[in-house]
Design an enzyme around this catalytic site. Structure first.
Site, mmCIF file in Angstrom:
data_model
loop_
_atom_site.group_PDB
_atom_site.id
_atom_site.type_symbol
_atom_site.label_atom_id
_atom_site.label_comp_id
_atom_site.label_asym_id
_atom_site.label_seq_id
_atom_site.Cartn_x
_atom_site.Cartn_y
_atom_site.Cartn_z
ATOM 1 N N TYR A 8 10.762 -28.682 2.673
ATOM 2 C CA TYR A 8 10.872 -28.948 1.227
ATOM 3 C C TYR A 8 10.200 -30.290 0.878
ATOM 4 O O TYR A 8 9.403 -30.378 -0.065
ATOM 5 C CB TYR A 8 12.353 -28.973 0.835
ATOM 6 C CG TYR A 8 12.603 -29.314 -0.610
ATOM 7 C CD1 TYR A 8 12.396 -28.367 -1.608
ATOM 8 C CD2 TYR A 8 13.034 -30.596 -0.986
ATOM 9 C CE1 TYR A 8 12.629 -28.680 -2.945
ATOM 10 C CE2 TYR A 8 13.268 -30.906 -2.308
ATOM 11 C CZ TYR A 8 13.063 -29.949 -3.290
ATOM 12 O OH TYR A 8 13.280 -30.262 -4.602
ATOM 13 N N SER A 56 14.498 -19.578 -15.924
ATOM 14 C CA SER A 56 15.713 -18.780 -16.141
ATOM 15 C C SER A 56 16.975 -19.537 -15.780
ATOM 16 O O SER A 56 18.073 -19.136 -16.154
ATOM 17 C CB SER A 56 15.641 -17.488 -15.327
ATOM 18 O OG SER A 56 15.659 -17.765 -13.936
ATOM 19 N N ASN A 102 7.430 -25.430 -12.582
ATOM 20 C CA ASN A 102 8.732 -25.978 -12.169
ATOM 21 C C ASN A 102 9.426 -25.180 -11.076
ATOM 22 O O ASN A 102 10.223 -25.734 -10.318
ATOM 23 C CB ASN A 102 9.629 -26.036 -13.421
ATOM 24 C CG ASN A 102 11.089 -26.191 -13.079
ATOM 25 O OD1 ASN A 102 11.559 -27.303 -12.815
ATOM 26 N ND2 ASN A 102 11.830 -25.090 -13.049
#
Ligand code: NAP
Length: 259
Positions: A157, A16, A91
């Site tokens: 991360y 999106s 992704n």
């Protein structure tokens, strides 16, 4: 010219916004049918509408990639809509920045779930479709941060992005049984909504530290994903490609000044 994408059914998680939106547009421009998956259905539907307005084929679904039931529903909806899942672009990811001293164990677990566990969940959910088709393609979006570089605030991360590459190698071996390849794109700093949230100073400093002197465009990652997904890349599996404008190359700030 990659000739094998037209008519293929592609799931793009995190499609999106940002890199995922770019991947979706690159595949749609080649004639693929794209399922855009993200938690926020409005933005996912808007991204799908953009593609349809340009003459492409796209649908949207709300999915939390960290949730097994949600991921299974995403794959089932794609099979219902397009008759198959030929390509998975896993992704979706998050990059909240916080130093370890401020990070709670729950913060760590959340990033691991969205960025790393999701790779396993999405690939696992697609295996029956790849098996039925006798072939498949998976492209993971990893990062340079973790596997190659470090940055204060991104210990969780970086670990999640390195973890994706560890997963990749054994996944490539297991998926070969289904004539399916899996590879990873490792972006540098790509101009996305998520990156913009880090602020103007961050964007400027980063662009200055990149030999090609610009942040990446989402299409730069989309094109690399397109190659891995093509028939032409059918003998490449378990591999990684850095797409970063040369960001990881300089040994020092002086090296950049020398350019
Ligand atoms: P972004 O602009 O923030 O977009 C993130 C996308 O992922 C959105 O579509 C978001 O939609 C979706 N998402 C987030 N959490 C999700 C969840 N739990 N389930 C499903 N969808 C979820 O991010 P980006 O910069 O494009 O980054 C995309 C990927 O590239 C990430 O994996 C990131 O680690 C990687 N990457 C980015 C850069 C960069 O410079 N931008 C560099 C290296 C790697 P919702 O919030 O509506 O769910």
């Amino acid at each position: 010219m990659l000739t094998s994408i037209s008519g293929k059914s592609v799931i793009v998680t995190g499609g999106s916004k940002g890199i995922g939106k770019g991947i979706a547009q690159v595949f749609a421009a080649q004639g693929a049918k794209v399922m855009i998956a993200a938690r926020g259905i409005e933005a996912a539907e808007a991204a799908a509408s953009d593609i349809v307005a340009k003459g492409g084929t796209a649908e949207a679904i709300s999915c939390d990639v960290a949730d097994w039931d949600s991921v299974q529903s995403m794959v089932a909806a794609t099979t219902d809509a397009f008759g198959a899942v030929d390509i998975l672009c896993a992704n979706a990811g998050i990059f909240p920045q916080m130093k370890m001293v401020d990070m709670s164990p729950d913060d760590w677990d959340h990033v691991m779930a969205v960025n790393l566990k999701s790779s396993f969940l999405c690939v696992k959910a697609c295996i029956p479709a790849f098996e039925a088709a006798g072939k498949g393609r998976v492209v993971l979006t990893s990062s340079i941060t973790g596997p190659v570089t470090g940055f204060p605030g991104w210990s969780h991360y970086g670990a999640s992005k390195s973890g994706q590459l560890g997963f990749l190698k054994t996944a490539a071996m297991e998926l070969s049984r289904y004539n399916t390849t899996i590879n990873a794109v490792m972006p540098g700093n790509i101009f996305t909504e998520g990156l913009q949230d880090l602020g103007e100073d961050y964007l400027k400093t980063m662009a200055a530290s990149i030999p090609l002197k610009r942040l990446g465009a989402v299409e730069d990652i989309g094109n690399a994903a397109l190659f891995f997904a093509s028939d032409e890349a059918g003998y490449i599996t378990g591999q990684e490609i850095v797409v970063d404008g040369g960001q990881i190359l300089p040994e020092s700030l002086e090296a950049i000044d020398e350019i």
